[in-house]
Scaffold this active site. Structure first.
Site, PDB file in Angstrom:
ATOM      1  N   HIS A  15       0.863  -1.185   0.000  1.00 30.88           N
ATOM      2  CA  HIS A  15       0.000   0.000   0.000  1.00 30.88           C
ATOM      3  C   HIS A  15       0.899   1.236   0.000  1.00 30.88           C
ATOM      4  O   HIS A  15       2.100   1.132  -0.266  1.00 30.88           O
ATOM      5  CB  HIS A  15      -0.965  -0.033   1.195  1.00 30.88           C
ATOM      6  CG  HIS A  15      -0.261  -0.113   2.518  1.00 30.88           C
ATOM      7  ND1 HIS A  15       0.064   0.995   3.246  1.00 30.88           N
ATOM      8  CD2 HIS A  15       0.207  -1.179   3.212  1.00 30.88           C
ATOM      9  CE1 HIS A  15       0.692   0.619   4.352  1.00 30.88           C
ATOM     10  NE2 HIS A  15       0.795  -0.693   4.357  1.00 30.88           N
ATOM     11  N   ALA A  16       0.381   2.393   0.275  1.00 27.21           N
ATOM     12  CA  ALA A  16       1.103   3.660   0.099  1.00 27.21           C
ATOM     13  C   ALA A  16       2.445   3.727   0.828  1.00 27.21           C
ATOM     14  O   ALA A  16       3.460   4.075   0.228  1.00 27.21           O
ATOM     15  CB  ALA A  16       0.220   4.825   0.534  1.00 27.21           C
TER      16      ALA A  16
END
Length: 86
Positions: A15-16
């Site tokens: 994810h980010a």
């Protein structure tokens, strides 16, 4: 060209936050890096949105390909990064 496979252990996948760390690590290398999922989708290791767009989840296996003048050391460094962060 050097490559290795790795099964993602991070509970939320790439994810980010880990994608940002991965991009930063790849940009520090001299080699070109490509990350590919088993379904055939791939992205350049220095492209944040493309990496996140792969939708890599926990349990997915990715193939990391490293090409360049210093690929042996770069591949080893990336393999350690994956073990430590993903």
């Amino acid at each position: 060209m050097k490559q290795f496979t790795y099964t993602i252990t991070d509970p939320v996948g790439i994810h980010a936050r880990p994608a940002g760390l991965l991009v930063k690590a790849v940009k520090a290398l001299d080699s070109a890096v490509t990350i590919a999922k088993a379904d055939g989708k791939s992205a350049g290791g220095a492209k944040l949105m493309a990496l996140m767009g792969l939708g890599i989840k926990q349990g997915d296996t990715v193939t990391v390909t490293v090409e360049g003048a210093n690929e042996e050391a770069d591949c080893a460094a990336l393999e350690q990064f994956f073990k430590d962060n993903l």
